[in-house]
Each structure stands twice: as C-alpha cells, then as structure tokens.
Design an enzyme around this catalytic site. Structure first.
Site, PDB file in Angstrom:
ATOM      1  N   ALA A  45      13.188  -1.145   6.733  1.00 37.92           N
ATOM      2  CA  ALA A  45      12.337  -1.264   7.911  1.00 37.92           C
ATOM      3  C   ALA A  45      12.014  -2.724   8.195  1.00 37.92           C
ATOM      4  CB  ALA A  45      11.047  -0.472   7.709  1.00 37.92           C
ATOM      5  N   PRO A  46      11.898  -3.100   9.481  1.00 40.91           N
ATOM      6  CA  PRO A  46      11.536  -4.477   9.828  1.00 40.91           C
ATOM      7  C   PRO A  46      10.166  -4.844   9.269  1.00 40.91           C
ATOM      8  CG  PRO A  46      12.317  -3.254  11.755  1.00 40.91           C
ATOM      9  CD  PRO A  46      12.118  -2.257  10.665  1.00 40.91           C
ATOM     10  N   GLY A  47       9.960  -6.130   9.056  1.00 37.86           N
ATOM     11  CA  GLY A  47       8.681  -6.614   8.548  1.00 37.86           C
ATOM     12  C   GLY A  47       8.813  -7.219   7.169  1.00 37.86           C
TER      13      GLY A  47
ATOM     14  N   ARG B 213       8.683  -7.389   3.321  1.00 35.62           N
ATOM     15  CA  ARG B 213       8.901  -6.395   2.272  1.00 35.62           C
ATOM     16  C   ARG B 213       7.636  -6.207   1.438  1.00 35.62           C
ATOM     17  NH1 ARG B 213      14.181  -7.399  -1.083  1.00 35.62           N
ATOM     18  NH2 ARG B 213      15.045  -6.934   0.994  1.00 35.62           N
TER      19      ARG B 213
ATOM     20  N   MET C 181       5.100  -5.057  -1.731  1.00 33.77           N
ATOM     21  CA  MET C 181       5.108  -5.254  -3.181  1.00 33.77           C
ATOM     22  C   MET C 181       5.024  -3.941  -3.950  1.00 33.77           C
ATOM     23  SD  MET C 181       2.786  -8.694  -3.691  1.00 33.77           S
ATOM     24  CE  MET C 181       1.494  -8.270  -2.527  1.00 33.77           C
TER      25      MET C 181
ATOM     26  N   ASP D 203      -1.425   9.238   9.365  1.00 29.64           N
ATOM     27  CA  ASP D 203      -1.206  10.392   8.504  1.00 29.64           C
ATOM     28  C   ASP D 203       0.223  10.353   7.963  1.00 29.64           C
ATOM     29  OD1 ASP D 203      -1.772  12.695   7.181  1.00 29.64           O
ATOM     30  OD2 ASP D 203      -1.738  14.003   8.928  1.00 29.64           O
TER      31      ASP D 203
END
Length: 594
Positions: A315-317, A319, A321, A371
C-alpha cells in the site's frame, strides 16, 4: 454416524442462531429507554454486549455439537450432508442470509478455520436471487403534504414512539422547512412527499429519524437527528438531505446503529436507495450485523479479484513498524498483517496489537476510527501477488504464511477501508484544502480524546483521508484509554546545558506523555505548523488533556455529531434557537402542490 444426525446438527445450528438474533433484538429494543433516560454509559455497555453476543452463541452451539457427535471426527461427505440439510431449512426462513453466516462461524470454530471451501461453507449465498421486497408489514410509512409541510412534519414527529415532551416542536418544524427550502426550493419541495422508516436508529446520544424525500424524478435522504436536552426535552438538531451527508452518517468509522430490524435484509434493501455509494457489507455493518457484513465483504472481494487482472502491491505511504499493509490498485480496501518482528522502538506484542483492534471494534469510534474485519487462513493466489510484495511478506511475516505451491495462506489478517494517508494528502494540497485537512486532523484527535481514546502515535502517516475529506485514525497498536495516560508539562531546565543534552533532565515513567513535544513533529512543516498552532494550540498543553481526563472520570459523555457544527440548527438560525421561539421560514409556509 446415522443419516438423521445431519438434520439434528443443522437444526441445532439454526436454533442457536435464532437464540443469538433474539438476544440481539432484545438488546437493541432497549435503545429507546436508554435514550429517554439519558443513560449514556448503558448505551456504551449495550453496544459492547451486542457485539459479544454473536461469538458467545457460536461457542454455545459448538459445545452442543461436540456433545451430539460425542467428539468424534467427521468426514467430508458427512459435512456436505449437514450443509445440504441446513440449506433445506432456509427457503422459508426470514433471516436466511445471516443464518448462513452463522453456519460459517460455527464451522470455522469447529475446524479452526481449515478447509474453507464453497462446498462446506456458504461462501456464496444459497439464495442469491431471493427478494426482500415482499414483507408481512411495510418497513416505512408515507406522508403526503396535502395540508402543507407544517402539518406533514407535525404528523411525522407526533407519530414517533418517544415518550418525552418536545422542547419546541413548532420551532423545529420551522427549521426543517427552512432547511428543505434552502436545499430544494419551494416549487420542487411542493412536489415531494416523505417516506419514513418505522423504527428509529439510535446511536451515541441521538435518535435518528431516517426517511426518504421522494421527488418525481429522484429520491433523496431525509435524516433528522433527535436529541434530548439536559432538561429531558426533545429537539431536532439538523436536517440532512444529500447522499454525501447520509454516507457520512452511515460511515465505516462510526459505531453501529441500534435499530430494531427483525428482517435486516429488507432494511438493507430499503436503505440502499438513499445510500447508493455503500456496499452491501457496509449497510449490514451500519445496522450492527457485523459478522454477516464480514461475509458480504469477502464476497465483494471475491467478485473483484476474479474479474480483475491486477496484482497485490504494498500500500502507498510510509511502511509501518508493526503492520505490513498491501492492496489491489483498484480495490477500496487494504489488507493488514501483523509482522513477525517489530521495530525496536515498538515495545508491544502481537497479542497486544490484536487486543487494540478488538478495543476499537467495541468502542465508540465517533467517526474517527476505521472499522475492520478480521480473517484467519486467508488464501491468495501467488500469481496475483507482485514479486516485491511476496518477498516482503516472506521476510516480514513469514511465520504467518503457509506455502501451498501456487497459493499462500496467511494465518491472520485484517481488512479495512482504504484511505489516502494523511501525510501524502498534506503534500498534495494547498490553500483552503490544506487548512481543512489540518482542521480535520486536530478535530479527529479532539473527538477521539473526548471518547476516552488516546491515539498514542499521532504522526500524520497514521491517519487517512476519506472520499468525503474526513480524517480518520487507523494505526491502533499504541492506543489506550485517556484515563490511563499521565499528561505532564516539561519542567524548566535546571541549567542552560540541560536543553543541549542528549537525555532529558527530568524523569520519564511509563504512561507519561508530554503534549509540548507534539510540536516537534506536528509543526515542523512551515506550511502546516502555523495552521495547527492557530486552530489547535491547546492540544500542545498538558492542562487541556488533564481537563478532558477529569470530565471523563466524572462520567461525562461527549456529544458526537455526524455532521459539521455549522449545520446544527442552533448555529444556522442563531438567535431564533431559543426553546420558546417559534421559527417561521423566510418565505412562510410552503404552498401545497396542485
């Protein structure tokens, strides 16, 4: 095992579901009394209780089945016959779709989520074409303005089952008419009529009247949040008539409604017209049928994955932890797997992370926490996984993978609505859009805190932006209750050298939080810092947080609005909002249609 045993097992499962849904309706039916008595803590307890009912009754059925079968193992053919018998019980059953999900849950509990195939489970519905439109009684009532909209609305409000007096019904009717005139104009409004759901939708401190504004060529939502004053009187807080507003009210970041729904499938079909952007899963979720919503969510995923030629990618963004997050480029959900090992600065365990996600499931999400659906033994086709992601999964979550050759099985993951990470959003916007995002971010933190949730890690990357521009928190590994945190002010340095030292000059204990330190990462960007200081400077003060803690400890439950403050009638009509004021719409009573 005898042939009659299959029918006995099928009947036992269905009876178990009947018991579960009966208790579900029983808890739901208490919503009116809790609202009228302003028992807001009971509202919160009932929400948790209703969520727990499902797993509790699944467990009861599983124990019954183990007694019936005397703990003996069952072969594949026997299981297929049980499902066939169960399927034959459903054609005349009013809640067949949720009964199928209950069967799935019992099977998964019995067999530890193994051998999840369409032959053994209701992966797909046994009655996909069964309509919900033929009902023993209507779900809603129609109201026509033959005697004008004032009379119509008076009848609507008088027909409500609420037993409290109105603060000023005539004033509220005037507000509603003025709001409708602003939204539609008098001429179009004169051609409309209302269709109002028989049951109120309760959530937080409001009872929602949900209806449809039926026009000659279209249908719009008609939503009235009804509140209870401190004096125990009813008042309408606003009137919402757009699909976008209705979508936010029924959003995935909000708690489930308490609405009495003996036929949930029929209610979902009725709601679909005013919530065209919501999936079937989201609609079942909104009315509290979260386990069946999970079934529908998985079906939506299967429908997409079997028709797309995309590969899963990270997924973009930035990473995470703790979680490894991946998605399909055109799909509106993300898949989150807990890593085998966390970054050194994350002093949490996988069990703690799962507990945090369960806390979010049960807590009032106030429109600010997404959710999730939790899955075990989730199967992916290797050819649909980008090589880089597959290598990442093997490196970061290898203990949760089982290699089946052309497929892999992930032992545990969460599925969540996909949003644009706030840090990416802030990089892309300017001007008013940037200001709105910073305001939304601060408001999200405030509303979470008022609901007794401290996010822990408040970096922009841990929040997302929805398609409606709302900011929602979605990184839960450090959340805790506000009442568990010790908010402190940084003491002044003893010597000038203290501020240059690599270690703090003051003691720090577990649970200590210093809001002044938020400034270092929230205000570092010169585009964002001044805006945050202007709108949310109090979030950088320990006394703000301690005052909130005091209110929470004193039992105060904050009001939560699923719309902006400026939409409240008390704000829109200002001086005309006194309890004794009768409000007249600017152009008088709406004329009747010919």
């Amino acid at each position: 095992m005898t042939r009659g045993l299959e029918l006995l097992i099928a009947q036992t499962i269905l009876q178990g579901f009947d018991a579960q849904y009966g208790r579900f309706l029983e808890v739901t039916s208490g919503a009116q009394q809790r609202f009228e008595q302003a028992d807001w803590h009971a509202v919160q307890q009932a929400m948790k209780q209703r969520i727990h009912l499902y797993d509790h009754h699944v467990g009861l059925v599983v124990e019954q089945l183990r007694c019936i079968t005397e703990g003996k193992s069952t072969d594949v053919d026997f299981l297929l016959r049980v499902k066939q018998q169960y399927t034959q019980l459903l054609p005349d059953y009013p809640r067949f779709e949720i009964a199928e999900s209950f069967f799935n849950s019992v099977y998964c509990r019995l067999f530890d989520h193994r051998s999840l195939t369409p032959e053994r489970l209701f992966i797909f519905s046994s009655q996909p074409e069964r309509p919900f439109r033929t009902l023993p009684r209507p779900l809603a009532k129609d109201f026509f303005p033959e005697r004008g909209w004032s009379h119509l609305l008076g009848k609507v409000l008088s027909d409500l089952p609420l037993r409290l007096a109105w603060q000023n019904k005539a004033r509220d009717i005037g507000y509603i008419i003025a709001s409708l005139q602003e939204a539609l104009g008098e001429e179009l409004l004169a051609t409309c009529h209302l269709q109002v759901a028989n049951e109120l939708f309760y959530r937080n401190k409001a009872a929602w009247l949900v209806g449809k504004l039926v026009m000659p060529m279209a249908t719009l939502p008609f939503l009235l949040p009804i509140h209870r004053s401190d004096e125990g009187e009813l008042f309408v807080d606003t009137c919402l008539t757009t699909h976008a507003e209705a979508s936010i009210v029924f959003g995935f970041a909000r708690s489930y409604f308490m609405v009495y729904a003996p036929l949930p499938g029929a209610l979902v079909e009725w709601l679909r017209e005013i919530l065209p952007g919501k999936t079937t899963a989201e609609l079942y979720m909104a009315i509290g049928c979260q386990k069946h919503a999970k079934t529908e969510s998985y079906r939506e995923y299967l429908h997409y994955i079997t028709r797309c030629d995309e590969q899963f990618i990270e997924a973009p963004g930035i990473r995470g932890m703790v979680m490894l997050v991946f998605t399909l480029p055109g799909f509106d959900r993300v898949f989150k797997v807990i890593k085998d090992r966390f970054a050194p600065q994350k002093e949490v365990t996988a069990a703690h992370v799962r507990a945090c996600y369960q806390l979010v499931k049960e807590h009032d999400r106030v429109g600010r926490m997404a959710d999730t659906q939790e899955f075990e033994n989730f199967v992916l086709d290797k050819r649909q996984i980008a090589p880089g992601l597959l290598a990442l999964l093997q490196a970061e979550a290898g203990n949760k993978l089982t290699d089946l050759g052309d497929r892999i099985v992930i032992s545990h993951l969460y599925i969540e609505r996909r949003m644009v990470p706030l840090n990416l959003w802030l990089e892309q916007v300017n001007g008013q859009a940037l200001r709105d995002a910073v305001e939304e971010y601060g408001n999200a933190i405030r509303q979470l805190a008022a609901a007794n949730i401290f996010p822990g890690d408040m970096l922009f990357k841990n929040f997302g932006v929805t398609r409606h521009g709302r900011v929602v928190f979605y990184d839960y590994d450090e959340i805790c209750y506000m009442t568990e945190v010790n908010f402190r002010q940084i003491p002044p340095p003893r010597y000038p050298e203290d501020e240059l030292a690599s270690e703090p000059w003051y003691s720090v204990s577990p649970g200590d939080v210093f809001p002044e330190e938020f400034r270092h990462w929230l205000c570092a960007d010169p585009r964002i810092g001044p805006l945050f200081e202007e709108m949310h400077a109090d979030l950088l003060r320990a006394d703000y947080w301690r005052e909130l803690q005091t209110r929470i400890k004193n039992g105060h439950v904050e009001d939560v609005y699923a719309y902006r403050r400026k939409q409240r009638f008390s704000v829109r009509y200002g001086a005309d909002s006194r309890p004794d004021k009768v409000f007249t719409p600017p152009s008088g009573r709406v004329r009747r249609s010919a």
